[in-house]
Design an enzyme around this catalytic site. Structure first.
Site, PDB file in Angstrom:
ATOM      1  CG  MET A   1     -14.613 -54.115  26.004  1.00 11.58           C
ATOM      2  SD  MET A   1     -14.751 -52.554  25.120  1.00 11.58           S
ATOM      3  CE  MET A   1     -15.770 -51.668  26.295  1.00 11.58           C
TER       4      MET A   1
ATOM      5  N   GLY B   1     -12.450 -50.988  22.122  1.00  9.47           N
ATOM      6  CA  GLY B   1     -11.331 -50.223  22.662  1.00  9.47           C
ATOM      7  C   GLY B   1     -11.521 -48.716  22.585  1.00  9.47           C
ATOM      8  CG  PHE B   2      -9.819 -46.576  21.014  1.00  5.38           C
ATOM      9  CD1 PHE B   2      -9.247 -45.687  21.918  1.00  5.38           C
ATOM     10  CD2 PHE B   2      -9.132 -47.744  20.697  1.00  5.38           C
ATOM     11  CE1 PHE B   2      -8.004 -45.957  22.483  1.00  5.38           C
ATOM     12  CE2 PHE B   2      -7.890 -48.027  21.265  1.00  5.38           C
ATOM     13  CZ  PHE B   2      -7.326 -47.126  22.161  1.00  5.38           C
ATOM     14  N   GLY B   3     -14.138 -45.261  21.085  1.00  3.42           N
ATOM     15  CA  GLY B   3     -15.333 -44.723  20.449  1.00  3.42           C
ATOM     16  C   GLY B   3     -14.958 -44.037  19.143  1.00  3.42           C
TER      17      GLY B   3
ATOM     18  CG  HIS C   1     -22.806 -49.198  26.262  1.00  2.71           C
ATOM     19  ND1 HIS C   1     -23.173 -50.521  26.172  1.00  2.71           N
ATOM     20  CD2 HIS C   1     -21.521 -49.139  25.840  1.00  2.71           C
ATOM     21  CE1 HIS C   1     -22.152 -51.229  25.710  1.00  2.71           C
ATOM     22  NE2 HIS C   1     -21.131 -50.424  25.512  1.00  2.71           N
TER      23      HIS C   1
ATOM     24  CG  HIS D   1     -19.075 -53.524  26.385  1.00  2.00           C
ATOM     25  ND1 HIS D   1     -18.779 -52.849  25.215  1.00  2.00           N
ATOM     26  CD2 HIS D   1     -18.540 -54.765  26.239  1.00  2.00           C
ATOM     27  CE1 HIS D   1     -18.090 -53.638  24.400  1.00  2.00           C
ATOM     28  NE2 HIS D   1     -17.916 -54.801  25.010  1.00  2.00           N
TER      29      HIS D   1
ATOM     30  CG  MET E   1     -12.514 -50.037  27.725  1.00  2.00           C
ATOM     31  SD  MET E   1     -11.970 -49.055  26.308  1.00  2.00           S
ATOM     32  CE  MET E   1     -13.541 -48.683  25.523  1.00  2.00           C
TER      33      MET E   1
ATOM     34  CG  ASP F   1     -20.715 -51.093  21.661  1.00  2.66           C
ATOM     35  OD1 ASP F   1     -20.627 -49.916  21.278  1.00  2.66           O
ATOM     36  OD2 ASP F   1     -20.140 -51.539  22.687  1.00  2.66           O
TER      37      ASP F   1
ATOM     38  CG  ASP G   1     -17.978 -48.730  26.344  1.00  2.00           C
ATOM     39  OD1 ASP G   1     -18.338 -49.874  26.032  1.00  2.00           O
ATOM     40  OD2 ASP G   1     -18.373 -47.699  25.765  1.00  2.00           O
TER      41      ASP G   1
ATOM     42  CB  SER H   1     -21.345 -45.467  24.527  1.00  2.00           C
ATOM     43  OG  SER H   1     -20.077 -45.553  25.147  1.00  2.00           O
TER      44      SER H   1
ATOM     45  CG  MET I   1     -17.820 -56.064  20.195  1.00  2.00           C
ATOM     46  SD  MET I   1     -18.466 -54.650  21.117  1.00  2.00           S
ATOM     47  CE  MET I   1     -17.465 -53.287  20.472  1.00  2.00           C
TER      48      MET I   1
ATOM     49  N   GLY J   1     -22.456 -43.928  20.934  1.00  2.00           N
ATOM     50  CA  GLY J   1     -21.673 -42.967  21.707  1.00  2.00           C
ATOM     51  C   GLY J   1     -21.654 -41.625  21.021  1.00  2.00           C
TER      52      GLY J   1
HETATM   53  C1  DX5 Z   1     -15.970 -49.427  21.880  1.00  2.00           C
HETATM   54  C2  DX5 Z   1     -17.099 -49.295  22.865  1.00  2.00           C
HETATM   55  C3  DX5 Z   1     -18.292 -48.586  22.374  1.00  2.00           C
HETATM   56  C4  DX5 Z   1     -18.077 -47.139  22.003  1.00  2.00           C
HETATM   57  C5  DX5 Z   1     -19.017 -46.834  20.878  1.00  2.00           C
HETATM   58  O1  DX5 Z   1     -15.070 -50.358  22.404  1.00  2.00           O
HETATM   59  O2  DX5 Z   1     -17.528 -50.599  23.267  1.00  2.00           O
HETATM   60  O3  DX5 Z   1     -19.356 -48.688  23.316  1.00  2.00           O
HETATM   61  O4  DX5 Z   1     -18.327 -46.237  23.041  1.00  2.00           O
HETATM   62  O5  DX5 Z   1     -18.770 -45.539  20.433  1.00  2.00           O
HETATM   63  P1  DX5 Z   1     -19.330 -45.012  19.039  1.00  2.00           P
HETATM   64  O6  DX5 Z   1     -20.822 -45.100  19.083  1.00  2.00           O
HETATM   65  O7  DX5 Z   1     -18.821 -43.618  18.987  1.00  2.00           O
HETATM   66  O8  DX5 Z   1     -18.763 -45.907  17.962  1.00  2.00           O
HETATM   67 ZN    ZN Z   2     -19.323 -50.777  24.472  1.00  2.00          ZN
END
Ligand code: DX5
Ligand code: ZN
Length: 229
Positions: free
Chosen positions: A74, A148-150, A39, A72, A43, A181, A41, A16, A143, A203
Site C-alpha cells: 500500500m 490502511g488499518f486492521g 500476509h 501487500h 504501508m 482482504d 502489509d 495478516s 479489498m 488479521g
Molecule cells: C488493511 C490490510 C489488511 C488488514 C486486515 O489495509 O490490508 O491486510 O491487516 O485486517 P483484518 O483481518 O483485521 O480486517
Molecule cells: Zn492487506
C-alpha cells in the site's frame, strides 16, 4: 471431462501479521505455520494514512518465515519498488492499480524477479477498466475494507466485485487466484468463498483467536464448504 474453467478451487489462508505483536514478528510467523501464506502489509503513510514496515524487514522475515510471504504493497510508486520485494524473498507481491503508472510493466518486473504478481483494487475502484491485466497477473486482490488499518468491518458490497473478477477469470479459462482482504472472519468467509474468492487474508480473526491453528483450520473449512468451485 474437466476443463481449466471448471477446475475446483482450493482455499488458501493468509493471516495478516498486521494484527500480530510487532515486537516478536519471528515468533508470530511461527504461530501460523499451518497457514498457506503470511500476509505482510507494507504501508508508506502516503498511499494510506499509516506506516508499517519496508524492504529490510521483509527481507528479514522472509529468511525466518515457515510459509511464503504474501506482500501487500500500500505504497505510492509501486512501479519503482515492487520487484525489490520479490528480490527480498516475497513469494507474492501485490500492488494497487490506483498507485501504479504502468501496471503491466510492474507485474512483469515482479514475475521476472521470481514472485507471483498481483493487483489490488480499493473499494471505490471498479474492476472493469483493469480486466486486461488478467493476462499479466497471478492473483487479484479485492479489498473488503478501505486499506490502511486492521480490525475494520467487512464491506459486503464488495462481493459483487469478487463475483465479477471470478467470472472474468473463468471466461479466460485461467487459474488466477482471487483474494479478499479486510474484515474476513468465521462469519464472513463463507460469503467470500461463495462469491468466488479462494485466498483469504485474516488479521484479527487469526491473531485475535485464543487458538491460532484452530482458527486457521476453521476458516479453511468454512471456505472449503462454500467455495463456488
Ligand atoms: C488493511 C490490510 C489488511 C488488514 C486486515 O489495509 O490490508 O491486510 O491487516 O485486517 P483484518 O483481518 O483485521 O480486517
Ligand atoms: Zn492487506
Amino acid at each position: 471431462m474437466s476443463s481449466p474453467s471448471s477446475t475446483s478451487l482450493v482455499p488458501r489462508i493468509s493471516p495478516s501479521i498486521l494484527a500480530s505483536d510487532f515486537a516478536h514478528l519471528a515468533d508470530e510467523l511461527g504461530r501460523i505455520e499451518t497457514a498457506d501464506w503470511a500476509h505482510v502489509d507494507v504501508m508508506d503513510n502516503h498511499f494510506v494514512p499509516n506506516l508499517t514496515l519496508g524492504l529490510p524487514v521483509v527481507e528479514a522475515l522472509a529468511a525466518v518465515s515457515p510459509v511464503p510471504l504474501d506482500c501487500h504493497l500500500m505504497i505510492e510508486d509501486p512501479d519503482r519498488w515492487a520487484a525489490d520485494y520479490a528480490e527480498a524473498g516475497a513469494g507474492s507481491v501485490t500492488f494497487h492499480v490506483e498507485a501504479a503508472a504502468d501496471p503491466v510493466a510492474t507485474a512483469r518486473s515482479i514475475r521476472a524477479a521470481g514472485a507471483r504478481a498481483a493487483v489490488a483494487i480499493k473499494p471505490d475502484t471498479a474492476f472493469a477498466p483493469y480486466e486486461e491485466l488478467l493476462g499479466e497477473v497471478d492473483m487479484v486482490l479485492v479489498m473488503t475494507v478501505e486499506p490502511g488499518f486492521g480490525g475494520q468491518s467487512f464491506m459486503a458490497d464488495q462481493l459483487a466485485k469478487v463475483r465479477a473478477v471470478r467470472e472474468a477469470v473463468r471466461r479466460r479459462g485461467s487459474e488466477i487466484w482471487v483474494q479478499v482482504d479486510g474484515g474476513v472472519s468465521a462469519e464472513t468467509i463463507g460469503r467470500c468463498a461463495e462469491a468466488g474468492a479462494d485466498v483469504f487474508v485474516a488479521g484479527s480473526a487469526v491473531y485475535g483467536a485464543d487458538d491460532v491453528p484452530a482458527a486457521i483450520a476453521d476458516l479453511r473449512d468454512r471456505a472449503r464448504s462454500h467455495l463456488c468451485g
